[in-house]
Design an enzyme around this catalytic site. Structure first.
Site, mmCIF file in Angstrom:
data_model
loop_
_atom_site.group_PDB
_atom_site.id
_atom_site.type_symbol
_atom_site.label_atom_id
_atom_site.label_comp_id
_atom_site.label_asym_id
_atom_site.label_seq_id
_atom_site.Cartn_x
_atom_site.Cartn_y
_atom_site.Cartn_z
ATOM 1 N N ASN A 439 -50.418 14.736 58.559
ATOM 2 C CA ASN A 439 -49.890 15.259 57.547
ATOM 3 C C ASN A 439 -49.146 14.276 56.749
ATOM 4 O O ASN A 439 -48.087 13.648 57.200
ATOM 5 C CB ASN A 439 -48.257 16.071 57.855
ATOM 6 C CG ASN A 439 -47.629 16.503 56.877
ATOM 7 O OD1 ASN A 439 -47.802 17.509 56.130
ATOM 8 N ND2 ASN A 439 -46.444 15.795 56.725
ATOM 9 N N GLU A 440 -49.691 14.096 55.540
ATOM 10 C CA GLU A 440 -49.177 13.137 54.505
ATOM 11 C C GLU A 440 -49.155 11.565 54.836
ATOM 12 O O GLU A 440 -48.517 10.917 54.029
ATOM 13 C CB GLU A 440 -47.872 13.564 53.822
ATOM 14 C CG GLU A 440 -47.705 14.966 53.278
ATOM 15 C CD GLU A 440 -46.242 15.270 53.067
ATOM 16 O OE1 GLU A 440 -45.226 14.567 52.913
ATOM 17 O OE2 GLU A 440 -46.078 16.350 51.992
ATOM 18 N N ASP A 441 -50.001 11.406 55.751
ATOM 19 C CA ASP A 441 -49.969 10.061 56.038
ATOM 20 C C ASP A 441 -50.868 8.980 54.968
ATOM 21 O O ASP A 441 -50.685 8.019 54.930
ATOM 22 C CB ASP A 441 -50.612 9.956 57.407
ATOM 23 C CG ASP A 441 -49.912 10.328 58.464
ATOM 24 O OD1 ASP A 441 -48.633 10.597 58.243
ATOM 25 O OD2 ASP A 441 -50.401 10.112 59.721
#
Length: 894
Positions: A439-441
């Site tokens: 998630n959103e890395d």
């Protein structure tokens, strides 16, 4: 342990649930050991039960328990084993399904296990260590302090970045939200056996059984292999496997177990019953049974429910970029749903029944997808079982979130085992249709300018960069997923745009946070802020009053903006953001009931705009023979469905399962067949006033002088309807008087299947003749704003309605609505509501014991609203609406 029956060769499992004790490591005082309620558990739950801490969910008590996370903790249990009753050759294994997080396990003083990963399960043979009386101890080191130590050890080789909370969470394989998030408390000290612990006695056992399938072109026949793994004394072992549907056995076979313990049996089913998500069909399932035999005796059995479905993630170039949507069993699926965070800060309190209730609540709201967010956990089997049963699709993130994760050998080895274990555990669930790497890395990579060259396809070079986790997302995980879950859809991260800007709306999925975060766009402009698949977006709101008062217990703190209220709202800048959205749209009231309702209305309106406009982009038939529909938006997942504690957040259902008004807005927008209406929204608060004046867009009188452009459309997620020709009516009703300002318009429409159908497009609404002359002063007394109310009739039955209002609502006069409530006949559970003038956002104040079939609705003169009420007497209902004279009104049937 008398459960190990005399001479039995069958597997026996005994859960070590009761009789545990807990103490702080190093505490040798007389009263150091505290009784544990039951395992699974965690330290906070037990300290709270023993009255050693104040409830962290109340007031500012979260601050008073920070010390817990910096301590080591010890769990201990005595248990007996009747060794004489254990069959000759049988194995005794201790199984730990989950230990949170840095755990060392001792049996009778002997170290038998160390674990540094919360997401792993462990099985340890203890034949050589078990006695008739045993002492089991588990020592848990502080995860927070161990995380700080790992930072120091590896700082020379990796740049640790945590976009939420402290960097020490990044090297620790523990649920990341325990370190706090912008919706949750900092409660890192959840040390404990968070999943069951049991002792397993067996001669031979079945570890796993699962199906790899393929379909004929017409999807009528299914074939493939049934795989499995076994362990123990397998000399001469055979396995019997069967598939049953509706009580009728449709397949049975017997095969020999391989020398390595593996099972691989071909199977075939004709006229297969397919698992489908709602509302595209029924979630039909088969029961898969396996029995392991030795010498003609059953020594172990395993059974699970499975489903057969063909899943495709369709990503093909088109006029708008590249599509992103799911095709299941040959049918294009619009995925409307929510993102899921862990259901509690205390994971062990989540029962099978609670999980089912949550998924049923989501499904009842017409949602058909849930995204398991990467900052939480790989959820309990009960979560996915409920999704399987109820026809809800699952998007599963791997457990990375908002960070720059390392790739040193021990971390990588632990994570690969974590990935394989959890894929193996979850791959049989038909509801699980996609795995995502994180998630959103990649947003962290963009924000901190970490090295990323999409054209570089050498995974080994990625490991040498300052963004080594790319190795997981683009090499290791795709490989592991295909090895363990062949054919499953995989997505490198969320959001992801094929190596482009993660905010690119033309490809992949996006997280649209320019509503609320970022540029704080008006939610009325959601139609221009969509993407190919919107996997996150949201708007904050207060929960209902019961939940607020459970968390903020001191009366002197029970007002918007108090220290305790703000402390429970973890969102950065929530004061200015929330008040800005409220003040832009509504007459600002600051008593707690009124302000609560106004925040809820902002959230509900944002959801309504987003869901109905982005669903419209699912596609409209062009009318050209053979031309496919362009699926401009394949799905919408709101951030977030639920909370992990009682708080103010983006959740549409609060910690106690009480639905906010936004839940109902989404439910209406996602009805299988629904009507939607939109109208011109002019920006009444732009800063560049001179420029906007030239365009006539900052004058609040423009709509009255020039009319409004409106659109009406039908969204249909069904393939077949009883009558494809439907009737649509549009009314124009004065907000001041409740009278029609134009005759009702009606139209019969041929409704398209699995797409959107435009009914009226870019139509101009009625003008106010008294105000049309721009040379005359604007006479506010003659200003008569109106709503546009659309109704869909299916086979003559009013099926769906939608209303478009002139905005902002703060310019409108809602006095004297003429609201009336009456009970429906003799039924003590039904309320009928009518009004003489249009009412915006009537909301009944919900509680934990209450269930409503509808809430948060507009009321239009000439149409009544019927509400089913369960759990409370009707005369105890309280309500409010936009413009109500007070914040919470007791219902009056007189």
């Amino acid at each position: 342990m008398g459960e190990f029956m005399n001479g039995s060769r069958a597997s026996t499992r005994v859960e070590l649930k009761d009789g545990w004790m807990l103490k702080q490591a190093g505490d040798e005082s007389e009263n150091a050991w505290l009784p544990v309620q039951a395992v699974p558990t965690d330290v906070y739950r037990e300290l709270l039960a023993n009255k050693k801490i104040a409830d962290p969910f109340e007031d500012l008590n979260e601050l008073s328990v920070r010390w817990v996370a910096d301590q080591d903790w010890v769990y201990k249990k005595h248990f007996g084993v009747d060794l004489q009753a254990v069959s000759p050759g049988a194995r005794l294994d201790l199984v730990f399904e989950g230990l949170d997080t840095f755990a060392t396990v001792y049996l009778n003083g002997k170290e038998i296990l160390t674990s540094e990963n919360m997401f792993l399960s462990h099985r340890v043979n203890v034949n050589d260590h078990c006695r008739s009386d045993n002492v089991l101890e588990i020592v848990f080191d502080s995860a927070r302090l161990r995380g700080q130590k790992l930072l120091e050890e590896h700082s020379h080789e990796h740049r640790f970045i945590a976009r939420q909370t402290e960097d020490g969470r990044i090297p620790v394989r523990k649920a990341q939200y325990h370190w706090g998030w912008d919706w949750g408390p900092i409660l890192v000290g959840t040390s404990g056996p968070w999943k069951p612990v049991y002792i397993d006695c067996y001669v031979a056992r079945i570890d796993d059984i699962w199906v790899e399938s393929q379909f004929s072109d017409d999807l009528k026949d299914c074939s493939g292999y049934i795989h499995g793994n076994t362990a123990g004394d397998l000399n001469g072992a055979k396995v019997s496997i069967s598939l049953t549907y509706g009580g009728e056995q449709v397949f049975r076979t017997e095969c020999v177990v391989g020398t390595d313990g593996s099972i691989k049996c071909p199977f075939a089913i004709s006229s297969v019953k397919l698992w489908c998500p709602q509302p595209y069909g029924a979630p039909l399932r088969y029961r898969l049974d396996a029995a392991l035999y030795r010498d003609g005796t059953v020594v172990d059995e395993k059974s699970k429910m499975i489903g057969f479905r063909k899943v495709e993630l369709v990503q093909t170039p088109d006029a708008s970029g590249k599509s992103f949507y799911f095709r299941i069993n040959g049918t294009d699926i619009f995925a409307g749903g929510s993102c899921w965070i862990p259901g509690s800060s205390y994971l062990s309190e989540l029962s099978k029944e609670k999980y089912y209730d949550w998924i049923e609540l989501l499904q009842r709201g017409n949602q058909n997808m849930v995204r398991v967010w990467g900052g939480g956990i790989y959820e309990d089997d009960a979560f996915y079982d409920a999704c399987d049963e109820l026809g809800v699709l699952v998007w599963q993130d791997f457990c990375f979130a908002c960070g720059n994760y390392p790739a040193y050998p021990s971390f990588m080895q632990s994570f690969e085992l974590e990935a394989r274990q959890n894929i193996q555990r979850l791959r049989s669930h038909p509801s699980l249709v996609i795995w995502a790497g994180s998630n959103e890395d990649y947003q962290v990579q963009e924000r901190y300018k970490l090295h990323y060259d999409y054209s570089d396809k050498d995974p080994q070079s990625w490991l040498k960069s300052n963004f080594p986790a790319r190795y997981y997302y683009e090499y290791l995980l795709p490989k592991v997923v295909q090895e363990e879950h062949p054919g499953a859809a995989y997505h490198p991260t969320s959001p992801w745009g094929d190596g482009k800007d993660t905010a690119d709306p033309t490809v992949g999925d996006i997280h649209q946070w320019n509503i609320w975060h970022g540029t704080m766009e008006k939610y009325q402009y959601a139609d221009s802020l969509g993407g190919r698949f919107v996997s996150e977006f949201g708007m904050e709101a207060y929960p209902h009053l019961e939940t607020i008062l459970s968390a903020v217990t001191k009366p002197e703190q029970q007002y918007p903006g108090s220290m305790t209220m703000d402390f429970h709202n973890k969102a950065i800048g929530h004061e200015r953001r929330l008040v800005s959205y409220v003040a832009e749209n509504f007459q600002l009231k600051t008593d707690l009931p009124s302000f609560t309702h106004l925040t809820q209305m902002v959230q509900a309106e944002a959801m309504s705009y987003a869901y109905k406009h982005w669903r419209r982009a699912w596609g409209t038939h062009t009318g050209t023979q053979g031309q496919p529909i362009e699926r401009k938006c394949g799905g919408i997942l709101v951030w977030q469905f639920n909370d992990c504690w009682p708080t103010m957040s983006w959740a549409i259902v609060d910690y106690y399962g009480i639905r906010k008004p936004a839940y109902y807005s989404i439910s209406r927008a996602l009805k299988p067949i629904t009507i939607a209406v939109s109208r011109t929204v002019r920006d009444w608060s732009k800063k560049k006033m001179n420029e906007m004046l030239e365009l006539g867009q900052v004058d609040p009188t423009t709509e009255a002088r020039e009319g409004t452009v409106y659109n009406v459309w039908i969204a249909n997620s069904t393939g077949v309807v009883a009558a494809s020709e439907v009737k649509v009516e549009v009314r124009f009703v004065s907000i001041k008087t409740g009278s029609s300002v134009l005759p009702t318009q009606g139209r019969a429409v041929q409704m398209d299947t699995n797409s959107t159908t435009d009914v009226w497009k870019d139509q101009v609404g009625p003008l106010n003749a008294d105000l049309c002359d721009p040379t005359k002063p604007f006479d506010l007394d003659k200003y008569d704003p109106y709503i546009i109310h659309a109704t869909l009739y299916l086979q003559g039955i009013r099926t769906s309605t939608d209303t478009a209002w002139p905005e902002p609502f703060k310019f409108l006069d809602f006095a004297d609505r003429g609201l009336k409530f009456k009970k429906s006949g003799d039924k003590a559970t039904q309320v009928i509501i009518t009004a003489d003038k249009p009412v915006k956002g009537l909301v009944f104040e919900e509680t934990r014991v209450m269930r409503l079939n509808d809430n948060n609705f507009d009321i239009v003169p000439g149409e009544d609203v019927l509400v089913e009420v369960e759990g409370v007497p009707l005369n105890e209902l309280r309500y409010t609406y936009v413009g109500a004279p007070v914040g919470s009104i007791k219902i009056d049937f007189t």
